[in-house]
Design a protein around this motif. Structure first.
Motif, PDB file in Angstrom:
ATOM      1  N   PHE A 354       2.161   4.778 -10.816  1.00 50.64           N
ATOM      2  CA  PHE A 354       0.944   4.396 -10.103  1.00 50.64           C
ATOM      3  C   PHE A 354       0.930   2.901  -9.784  1.00 50.64           C
ATOM      4  CE2 PHE A 354      -1.072   8.163 -12.371  1.00 50.64           C
ATOM      5  CZ  PHE A 354      -1.169   8.928 -11.212  1.00 50.64           C
ATOM      6  N   CYS A 355       0.221   2.559  -8.709  1.00 51.58           N
ATOM      7  CA  CYS A 355       0.049   1.157  -8.320  1.00 51.58           C
ATOM      8  C   CYS A 355      -0.766   0.413  -9.383  1.00 51.58           C
ATOM      9  CB  CYS A 355      -0.686   1.055  -6.988  1.00 51.58           C
ATOM     10  SG  CYS A 355       0.229   1.710  -5.588  1.00 51.58           S
ATOM     11  N   LYS A 356      -0.393  -0.838  -9.615  1.00 53.62           N
ATOM     12  CA  LYS A 356      -1.068  -1.661 -10.613  1.00 53.62           C
ATOM     13  C   LYS A 356      -1.724  -2.872  -9.970  1.00 53.62           C
ATOM     14  CE  LYS A 356       2.086  -0.450 -14.361  1.00 53.62           C
ATOM     15  NZ  LYS A 356       3.181  -0.948 -15.231  1.00 53.62           N
ATOM     16  N   ARG A 357      -2.765  -3.361 -10.653  1.00 52.75           N
ATOM     17  CA  ARG A 357      -3.369  -4.641 -10.272  1.00 52.75           C
ATOM     18  C   ARG A 357      -2.441  -5.767 -10.711  1.00 52.75           C
ATOM     19  NH1 ARG A 357      -8.923  -4.167  -9.105  1.00 52.75           N
ATOM     20  NH2 ARG A 357      -8.597  -6.280  -8.282  1.00 52.75           N
ATOM     21  N   ALA A 358      -2.721  -6.978 -10.219  1.00 52.12           N
ATOM     22  CA  ALA A 358      -1.845  -8.124 -10.500  1.00 52.12           C
ATOM     23  C   ALA A 358      -1.721  -8.394 -11.996  1.00 52.12           C
ATOM     24  CB  ALA A 358      -2.361  -9.360  -9.778  1.00 52.12           C
ATOM     25  N   PHE A 374      -3.203   5.814  -7.724  1.00 49.16           N
ATOM     26  CA  PHE A 374      -2.487   6.029  -6.463  1.00 49.16           C
ATOM     27  C   PHE A 374      -0.994   5.730  -6.649  1.00 49.16           C
ATOM     28  CE2 PHE A 374      -6.845   5.173  -5.531  1.00 49.16           C
ATOM     29  CZ  PHE A 374      -7.159   5.965  -4.433  1.00 49.16           C
ATOM     30  N   PRO A 375      -0.123   6.703  -6.287  1.00 53.26           N
ATOM     31  CA  PRO A 375       1.320   6.451  -6.399  1.00 53.26           C
ATOM     32  C   PRO A 375       1.761   5.291  -5.497  1.00 53.26           C
ATOM     33  CG  PRO A 375       0.863   8.787  -6.043  1.00 53.26           C
ATOM     34  CD  PRO A 375      -0.425   8.058  -5.796  1.00 53.26           C
ATOM     35  N   ASP A 376       2.768   4.564  -5.957  1.00 51.94           N
ATOM     36  CA  ASP A 376       3.337   3.488  -5.146  1.00 51.94           C
ATOM     37  C   ASP A 376       4.485   4.064  -4.310  1.00 51.94           C
ATOM     38  OD1 ASP A 376       4.315   1.237  -3.973  1.00 51.94           O
ATOM     39  OD2 ASP A 376       5.095   0.328  -5.816  1.00 51.94           O
ATOM     40  N   ARG A 424      -0.087  -4.516  -6.733  1.00 52.45           N
ATOM     41  CA  ARG A 424       1.355  -4.801  -6.610  1.00 52.45           C
ATOM     42  C   ARG A 424       2.111  -3.567  -6.106  1.00 52.45           C
ATOM     43  NH1 ARG A 424       0.905  -9.561  -6.049  1.00 52.45           N
ATOM     44  NH2 ARG A 424       3.124  -9.879  -6.423  1.00 52.45           N
ATOM     45  N   HIS A 425       3.173  -3.823  -5.359  1.00 48.18           N
ATOM     46  CA  HIS A 425       4.035  -2.751  -4.840  1.00 48.18           C
ATOM     47  C   HIS A 425       5.500  -3.133  -5.031  1.00 48.18           C
ATOM     48  CE1 HIS A 425       0.816  -0.500  -2.761  1.00 48.18           C
ATOM     49  NE2 HIS A 425       0.271  -1.685  -2.584  1.00 48.18           N
ATOM     50  N   ASP A 426       6.339  -2.110  -5.206  1.00 49.92           N
ATOM     51  CA  ASP A 426       7.785  -2.354  -5.368  1.00 49.92           C
ATOM     52  C   ASP A 426       8.438  -2.741  -4.048  1.00 49.92           C
ATOM     53  OD1 ASP A 426      10.387  -1.987  -6.984  1.00 49.92           O
ATOM     54  OD2 ASP A 426      10.708  -0.708  -5.232  1.00 49.92           O
ATOM     55  N   TYR A 427       8.002  -2.151  -2.949  1.00 46.72           N
ATOM     56  CA  TYR A 427       8.517  -2.444  -1.602  1.00 46.72           C
ATOM     57  C   TYR A 427      10.048  -2.343  -1.566  1.00 46.72           C
ATOM     58  CZ  TYR A 427       7.393  -4.266   3.077  1.00 46.72           C
ATOM     59  OH  TYR A 427       7.160  -4.409   4.426  1.00 46.72           O
ATOM     60  N   ASP A 428      10.554  -1.237  -2.150  1.00 46.82           N
ATOM     61  CA  ASP A 428      11.999  -0.984  -2.194  1.00 46.82           C
ATOM     62  C   ASP A 428      12.778  -2.182  -2.716  1.00 46.82           C
ATOM     63  OD1 ASP A 428      13.228   1.731  -0.684  1.00 46.82           O
ATOM     64  OD2 ASP A 428      11.094   1.357  -0.420  1.00 46.82           O
ATOM     65  N   GLY A 429      12.331  -2.680  -3.876  1.00 46.87           N
ATOM     66  CA  GLY A 429      13.048  -3.761  -4.537  1.00 46.87           C
ATOM     67  C   GLY A 429      12.694  -5.151  -4.064  1.00 46.87           C
ATOM     68  N   HIS A 430      11.634  -5.280  -3.257  1.00 42.20           N
ATOM     69  CA  HIS A 430      11.167  -6.599  -2.803  1.00 42.20           C
ATOM     70  C   HIS A 430       9.691  -6.737  -3.196  1.00 42.20           C
ATOM     71  CE1 HIS A 430      14.412  -5.247  -0.084  1.00 42.20           C
ATOM     72  NE2 HIS A 430      14.821  -6.495  -0.178  1.00 42.20           N
ATOM     73  N   ARG A 435      -1.260  -7.022   0.370  1.00 39.35           N
ATOM     74  CA  ARG A 435      -1.360  -7.702   1.659  1.00 39.35           C
ATOM     75  C   ARG A 435      -0.164  -7.361   2.550  1.00 39.35           C
ATOM     76  NH1 ARG A 435      -0.607 -12.958   1.296  1.00 39.35           N
ATOM     77  NH2 ARG A 435      -1.654 -13.398   3.247  1.00 39.35           N
ATOM     78  N   LYS A 436       0.985  -7.235   1.930  1.00 35.68           N
ATOM     79  CA  LYS A 436       2.201  -6.936   2.683  1.00 35.68           C
ATOM     80  C   LYS A 436       2.448  -5.427   2.814  1.00 35.68           C
ATOM     81  CE  LYS A 436       7.144  -8.055   2.847  1.00 35.68           C
ATOM     82  NZ  LYS A 436       8.229  -8.850   2.215  1.00 35.68           N
ATOM     83  N   ALA A 437       2.078  -4.648   1.795  1.00 38.54           N
ATOM     84  CA  ALA A 437       2.431  -3.225   1.766  1.00 38.54           C
ATOM     85  C   ALA A 437       1.377  -2.327   2.406  1.00 38.54           C
ATOM     86  CB  ALA A 437       2.666  -2.786   0.320  1.00 38.54           C
ATOM     87  N   HIS A 438       0.163  -2.861   2.626  1.00 38.77           N
ATOM     88  CA  HIS A 438      -0.945  -2.015   3.106  1.00 38.77           C
ATOM     89  C   HIS A 438      -0.567  -1.222   4.353  1.00 38.77           C
ATOM     90  CE1 HIS A 438      -5.127  -0.921   4.115  1.00 38.77           C
ATOM     91  NE2 HIS A 438      -4.759  -1.180   5.352  1.00 38.77           N
TER      92      HIS A 438
END
Length: 799
Positions: A354-358, A374-376, A424-430, A435-438
């Motif tokens: 699941f997605c985590k807060r900062a 919510f799954p990441d 926070r999101h993994d963004y495939d290792g990035h 803000r970036k993954a939305h």
């Protein structure tokens, strides 16, 4: 040394003088005094990538938008250094980069200016979040027009508009409301009959201003990330759209049933209601291929569960629906109910998916089930796990399609309607923040769903539909335009949105026919059906709060009109399937605004209502109540009125009669339109005869029909049938030549030719250079004849 203070203008920073340059194969690097680097990549002779770093270092190069199979390679690349600029030449373009300030101008090889930087690249420190707000401004020439940007609910030509990309759950959105569900940061510019395109591949919140703030300036900017954009040169709009679609990818062929008519509501339950609806379709002989189950089929809105009170034996129900020709499509949302007794929740928690807060805790938000995690979906392991969850639904129960909703992602009871920005999101290792993954969250959910449905539907093809999307989502999924309203204004919006989505690489799109919110009148529903059957994705959907919205809900007159147009859709399935084949092979949009069809005609640049369906059919919806017809613009050339066979000349406006049972519809002269017999669902009948409607033209025209097994993957091994027809019309003769390719054998042996507009009485028929007796081809008084499907040349001679 130039200081930052001297560079500032309204808080912006700009590149200074170029100090050095280097070339690495297809990449050119330009280094400035204040540590800005421009990386210019020549992808193809007419496709360039511009990427800027502000502190001498680029971020890791990664994109969800780009297709692995995108074409690369160029014919020519040469760099020359002059006193004041660098001159880069490809096989199609000349790029001039000013040494003084890194500003770029792009010319064709004849020296005509296509596009130029105004302020060019500039940036601003983002003191609230860190990093930069990155900006680009371009000079705009007189009479320049702009198109694209996905699902924007505004005039097709974006000149004078400022728009934003931030996937948003906009229930009952209105005209000009922005942003909406999708983020497609791609636009087409058209000036002096030359087209170019810009794809700003940045997943942060992005903004586009087409001459709203400053009259002769178009600008785009993002709240973070890099200034990273692709430039496509036409010179035709068609070449720009095709190049962009090639870069971001094309889908595979859907099963043919997915192009049929679909019926949906929030919600059809219990099973007896589903059976009542499906039975009524068959009883009234209204063709339909799919029934959708909205969130009420689940146990307490928990994804991947069934409410056993409503659906005691879903596998049996799905099987029985299938036996009656209905494919079952179910909804799946991203929110997973916080419930320790719920296996999906427990699995994801145990695996830390699941997605985590900062600061570490799981992000929680309220959606339909209540409190949810919510799954990441930006993590490859999460996508793989999510794909595996479809085993029971698809593999065991036999559901044929999945509908992803609420994936902007939507969250209730918070002002932003979405995740907090610190998630926070993994963004495939990035790793990154929301803000970036939305803007890619919904796309990555649809991707994971696609991978699961494809795995468990095999050897059949998958069908997925999504509400939220980013550029490139078309590789995985179809889409619809979201929670619209049953109003005439929304009928206008639906027409614009689907045209715009097709120009933005996402052809497999439609709207909720009849409107999702509120209740349409019978007249509005009839007019919406008339438009919706000419959209690539064709589905009625409603909230159900205000009454029923099935074809029979508005009385017998509307039922008959609805049946008539859905039957037309089923007759046109080989034409629509061929449109889709062109889309996946060549990146040609299934629906074409008039400016795409004929950009040389300035009258098309501001047209919104009319569009070309496929290659040969001109459609213009009726958008007002009580109308007996409308004025519409018919593009240049000659067109047959579908209803009367009257020929009209284009390049001007015409009054076209269209009472409640008709829509203005025209067929291009010389077209050959393939048709199947009417079926109640795809596969109900073995196709015993292909009809070809042949529209006479003096001169030449080419048409095609693509066919295959209608599902499965044999077409990728050459088991398809592509018939290309070349029509040649002369004063007293009509010649049809056929070229066949592919290893698929169609079920029919005969073709029925229906000849329209023949200016002579037939006196002789030659079939592959041999005269044929009239009785052998059953020449009828209506100018139709039956011929063998494998003819090479048919020669029809007049008296």
């Amino acid at each position: 040394m130039i200081t930052n203070t001297e560079l500032e203008y309204k808080g912006n920073l700009y590149p200074t003088r170029i100090l050095s340059f280097k070339k690495e194969v297809d990449k050119l690097f330009f280094f400035t005094e204040n540590d800005v680097i421009l990386e210019l990549t020549v992808i193809r002779d007419r496709v360039l990538r511009f990427r800027y770093a502000t502190e001498g270092v680029f971020e890791p190069d990664f994109s969800y938008a780009l297709a692995k199979e995108a074409s690369r390679g160029y014919n020519h690349l040469d760099v020359e250094e002059a006193d004041e600029e660098y001159i880069v030449k490809t096989g199609k373009l000349e790029i001039r980069i000013l040494k003084e300030n890194l500003r770029v101008r792009v010319f064709d090889l004849e020296g005509n200016l296509i596009n130029e930087d105004e302020l060019g690249f500039h940036w601003e420190e983002n003191y609230e979040y860190g990093g930069n707000i990155v900006k680009m401004s371009k000079g705009v020439r007189e009479a320049e027009s702009f198109y694209g940007l996905g699902d924007k609910a505004t005039h097709l030509n974006l000149k004078g508009k400022r728009l934003h990309n931030w996937g948003t759950d906009q229930y009952a959105f209105g005209k000009d409301q922005d942003p909406l569900y999708k983020s497609v940061p791609f636009y087409v510019g058209l000036n002096h009959k030359t087209a170019y395109g810009v794809f700003f591949d940045n997943t942060f919140k992005t903004h586009f201003d087409f001459c709203q703030e400053r009259r002769n300036v178009a600008s785009f900017w993002a709240d973070g990330g890099e200034m990273n954009y692709y430039f496509f040169y036409g010179p035709s709009v068609a070449e720009v759209v095709t190049s962009y679609t090639d870069l971001t990818g094309k889908p595979e062929l859907p099963p043919l049933w997915a192009l049929g008519f679909h019926q949906c509501k929030w919600s059809y339950y219990p099973e007896s209601k589903v059976k009542e609806i499906s039975g009524k379709f068959r009883e009234l002989q209204v063709p339909c291929d799919a029934i959708y189950l909205d969130i009420d089929y689940m146990e307490g809105f928990r994804c991947f569960t069934w409410n056993k009170e409503y659906f005691s034996d879903p596998k049996r129900m799905v099987k029985e629906l299938k036996e009656d020709g209905f494919k079952t499509v179910v909804i799946i949302d991203p929110g997973i109910k916080v419930d320790k007794d719920y296996w999906v929740y427990q699995e994801a928690k145990d695996k830390d998916y699941f997605c985590k807060r900062a600061d570490g805790p799981y992000m929680r938000g309220k959606v339909w089930p209540g409190e949810c995690n919510f799954p990441d979906f930006t993590h490859p392991d999460v996508r793989e796990w999510w794909a595996g969850l479809y085993k029971e639904l698809i593999g065991d129960i036999g559901v044929k399609g999945v509908w992803n909703d609420m994936n902007e992602p939507a969250v209730m009871e918070v002002p932003t309607k979405t995740f907090p920005l610190d998630v926070r999101h993994d963004y495939d290792g990035h790793p990154c923040s929301h803000r970036k993954a939305h803007n890619v969250y919904g796309m990555q959910m649809a991707r994971a769903t696609y991978e699961g449905v494809k795995r468990f539907a095999y050897p059949k093809r998958p069908f997925i539909i999504t509400r939220s999307a980013y550029s490139g989502a078309q590789r995985y999924t179809s889409s619809w335009t979201g929670d619209n309203v049953a109003t005439w204004e929304h009928l206008w919006i639906a027409n614009i949105q689907v045209q715009r989505m097709c120009m933005s690489g996402m052809s497999f799109t439609g709207s909720d026919i009849g409107g999702f919110a509120e209740q349409p009148t019978g007249e509005l529903f009839a007019r919406w059906i008339q438009l919706g059957v000419f959209h690539p994705f064709c589905r009625v959907h409603s909230s159900g709060d205000h009454g029923d919205q099935e074809p029979w809900s508005f009385g017998e007159e509307v039922l008959n009109i609805t049946r008539k147009f859905i039957e037309m859709r089923y007759q046109l399935l080989p034409y629509i399937y061929t449109m889709f084949w062109r889309y996946i092979n060549d990146g040609i949009p299934m629906l074409k605004p008039l400016v795409y069809y004929d950009q040389e005609d300035n009258q098309t640049h501001y047209r919104t209502d009319e569009f070309i369906f496929g290659e040969k059919i001109l459609v213009c919806p009726i958008l007002e109540p009580n109308a007996k017809g409308r004025r519409m613009y018919i593009p240049r050339g000659e067109w047959y009125n579908y209803w009367t066979d009257e020929v009209v000349s284009g390049g001007k406006e015409h009054w076209v009669s269209a009472d409640i049972d008709k829509i203005p519809l025209f067929i291009k002269k010389g077209a050959i339109i393939p048709k199947y017999p009417i079926q109640q669902y795809v596969g109900e009948k073995e196709i015993k005869e292909l009809s070809l409607d042949v529209y006479y033209k003096k001169g030449k025209e080419q048409s095609a029909v693509y066919e295959d097994g209608q599902d499965g993957y044999d077409y990728k091994k050459g088991r398809y049938s592509l018939r290309t027809f070349k029509l040649t019309g002369r004063k007293n003769e009509l010649i049809l030549q056929q070229h066949k390719e592919g290893k698929y054998t169609t079920s029919y042996e005969k073709i029925k030719l229906c000849l329209h507009g023949l200016p002579f009485k037939v006196s002789k028929i030659e079939f592959d250079n041999e005269e044929v007796a009239f009785e052998k081809v059953k020449l009828n008084g209506d100018n139709s004849m039956i011929i063998d499907k494998d003819f090479t040349e048919l020669h029809i001679i007049g008296e």
